[in-house]
Design a protein around this motif. Structure first.
Motif, PDB file in Angstrom:
ATOM      1  N   ASN A  97       0.908  -1.255   0.083  1.00 48.05           N
ATOM      2  CA  ASN A  97      -0.016   0.024   0.012  1.00 48.05           C
ATOM      3  C   ASN A  97       0.874   1.234   0.131  1.00 48.05           C
ATOM      4  O   ASN A  97       1.821   1.356   1.022  1.00 48.05           O
ATOM      5  CB  ASN A  97      -0.967   0.121   1.177  1.00 48.05           C
ATOM      6  CG  ASN A  97      -2.139   1.094   1.278  1.00 48.05           C
ATOM      7  OD1 ASN A  97      -1.834   2.294   0.805  1.00 48.05           O
ATOM      8  ND2 ASN A  97      -3.186   0.631   1.335  1.00 48.05           N
ATOM      9  N   ARG A  98       0.429   2.063  -1.071  1.00 49.14           N
ATOM     10  CA  ARG A  98       1.365   3.230  -1.226  1.00 49.14           C
ATOM     11  C   ARG A  98       0.961   4.576  -0.683  1.00 49.14           C
ATOM     12  O   ARG A  98       1.442   5.858  -1.158  1.00 49.14           O
ATOM     13  CB  ARG A  98       1.911   3.512  -2.698  1.00 49.14           C
ATOM     14  CG  ARG A  98       2.671   2.176  -3.095  1.00 49.14           C
ATOM     15  CD  ARG A  98       3.219   2.347  -4.423  1.00 49.14           C
ATOM     16  NE  ARG A  98       4.256   3.194  -4.832  1.00 49.14           N
ATOM     17  CZ  ARG A  98       4.740   3.418  -6.001  1.00 49.14           C
ATOM     18  NH1 ARG A  98       4.223   2.851  -7.083  1.00 49.14           N
ATOM     19  NH2 ARG A  98       5.593   4.358  -6.118  1.00 49.14           N
ATOM     20  N   THR A  99      -0.171   4.452   0.095  1.00 55.54           N
ATOM     21  CA  THR A  99      -1.023   5.687   0.465  1.00 55.54           C
ATOM     22  C   THR A  99      -0.203   6.460   0.956  1.00 55.54           C
ATOM     23  O   THR A  99       0.475   6.180   2.218  1.00 55.54           O
ATOM     24  CB  THR A  99      -2.333   5.126   1.093  1.00 55.54           C
ATOM     25  OG1 THR A  99      -3.186   4.457   0.512  1.00 55.54           O
ATOM     26  CG2 THR A  99      -3.243   6.399   1.959  1.00 55.54           C
ATOM     27  N   ILE A 100      -0.239   7.862   1.048  1.00 56.36           N
ATOM     28  CA  ILE A 100       0.656   8.804   1.694  1.00 56.36           C
ATOM     29  C   ILE A 100      -0.300   9.254   3.163  1.00 56.36           C
ATOM     30  O   ILE A 100      -1.428   9.597   2.937  1.00 56.36           O
ATOM     31  CB  ILE A 100       0.399  10.045   0.911  1.00 56.36           C
ATOM     32  CG1 ILE A 100       1.126   9.856  -0.340  1.00 56.36           C
ATOM     33  CG2 ILE A 100       1.272  11.283   1.742  1.00 56.36           C
ATOM     34  CD1 ILE A 100       0.978  11.036  -1.310  1.00 56.36           C
ATOM     35  N   THR A 101       0.368   9.130   4.125  1.00 52.36           N
ATOM     36  CA  THR A 101       0.027   9.116   5.306  1.00 52.36           C
ATOM     37  C   THR A 101       0.815  10.128   6.215  1.00 52.36           C
ATOM     38  O   THR A 101       1.910  10.680   5.676  1.00 52.36           O
ATOM     39  CB  THR A 101      -0.106   7.863   6.270  1.00 52.36           C
ATOM     40  OG1 THR A 101       1.107   7.474   6.351  1.00 52.36           O
ATOM     41  CG2 THR A 101      -0.963   6.931   5.508  1.00 52.36           C
TER      42      THR A 101
END
Length: 323
Positions: A10-14
């Motif tokens: 998962n590459r979601t920016i957090t």
């Protein structure tokens, strides 16, 4: 934002706690904005209520305005709730801020405003009171669940309007789409209106007002965030390249997680965004920092927009042909 358990790829920016500590200091607030000093708002994220920020911004400063307002749907934006309302009440909501936003547009400027099927008529009514509408773009939004007793909602609209229909900027060449030529036609043995290459046959075509080449951000894409209505970078890249020049100012009064500002930066424009939610505003700042080292935009390379999945095929063919 609530901590989620994510897949390894998962590459979601957090935002980490360290991110928040660093990024919160980069945010502007309405009281710090001065309409006589553009250094206080150009290339800045303003964390404020829009109605508090607008009076602080000078009139006619923006070359291009892109708006993705809350649609007339009940939504939870990280704890800030927008509730669906009657059509008349939604008209009143638009009237409370849209005319003021239009004052920020230069006389030669362009404006795009996004909506879905349910609110698009209200958007049209609001826009035509202030500007001249030139077109309605419809783009295919391939995301979301199907409907059991209705057609799946797979489209959204973008209204395109200008202050002066006789004097505005539009760069057609910058937004042409490179498509594969399936049945190439030759004249005198030479390609006619297409290019023959080792990796395939292609033609650069004029874009229409129906876009079916947009991928909505999802977990494996490096631009993805947890914002529930994030717009794709490729979508905004088309608007920015068509309706602004390098160095122009792009203004987004509902910045969200920062797509308009990030794409403006990647394409050599200046930007200004207003966002009420602090965490979304910090996400925008994190994405802007990431753009210092990565200016790529999915689906856009070599100065053209590629037909969906075409560019990956070319890259694979070129890799295969390398010695």
């Amino acid at each position: 934002m609530e901590e989620k358990k994510r897949a390894p790829r998962n590459r979601t920016i957090t935002l980490s706690e360290e991110d928040k500590a660093q990024l919160s200091s980069r945010l502007m607030h309405a009281e710090g904005v001065s309409d006589s000093d553009e250094n206080t708002f150009i290339n800045r994220t303003i964390n404020a209520d829009l109605l508090a920020a607008l009076p602080k911004l000078p009139d006619a400063f923006a070359d291009l305005i892109i708006i993705d307002p809350p649609y007339n749907l009940t939504r939870n934006f990280n704890g800030l709730h927008f509730n669906a309302r009657s059509e008349e009440a939604y008209d009143e909501y638009l009237a409370s801020w849209f005319p003021q936003v239009c004052k920020k547009l230069k006389p030669t400027g362009s404006l795009y405003i996004c909506g879905d099927w349910k609110c698009t008529s209200a958007l049209q009514r609001a826009v035509q009171k202030e500007l001249t509408i030139l077109n309605r773009i419809t783009w295919q939004r391939e995301k979301g669940r199907g409907a059991k007793s209705n057609w799946k909602n797979g489209m959204e609209d973008i209204w395109f309007a200008v202050k002066n229909p006789d004097d505005y900027y539009f760069d057609l060449e910058a937004v042409k789409i490179r498509r594969r030529v399936i049945a190439p036609y030759k004249q005198g043995g030479a390609p006619k209106d297409w290019e023959e290459t080792e990796s395939g046959n292609f033609r650069d075509t004029c874009p229409s007002n129906f876009w079916d080449d947009i991928s909505v951000p999802f977990w494996s894409m490096p631009e993805n965030t947890d914002h529930p209505t994030q717009k794709p970078e490729k979508l905004y890249a088309k608007l920015i390249l068509a309706s602004s020049r390098p160095g122009d100012i792009v203004f987004d009064p509902f910045l969200g997680s920062g797509t308009a500002s990030v794409v403006a930066k990647k394409l050599g424009r200046r930007w200004c965004g207003v966002e009420l939610n602090e965490e979304y505003a910090m996400l925008a700042e994190k994405r802007l920092a990431m753009a210092d080292s990565d200016t790529s935009i999915q689906g856009y390379s070599d100065g053209v927009f590629w037909e969906r999945n075409t560019n990956n095929l070319i890259k694979a063919a070129n890799a295969k042909n390398r010695p």
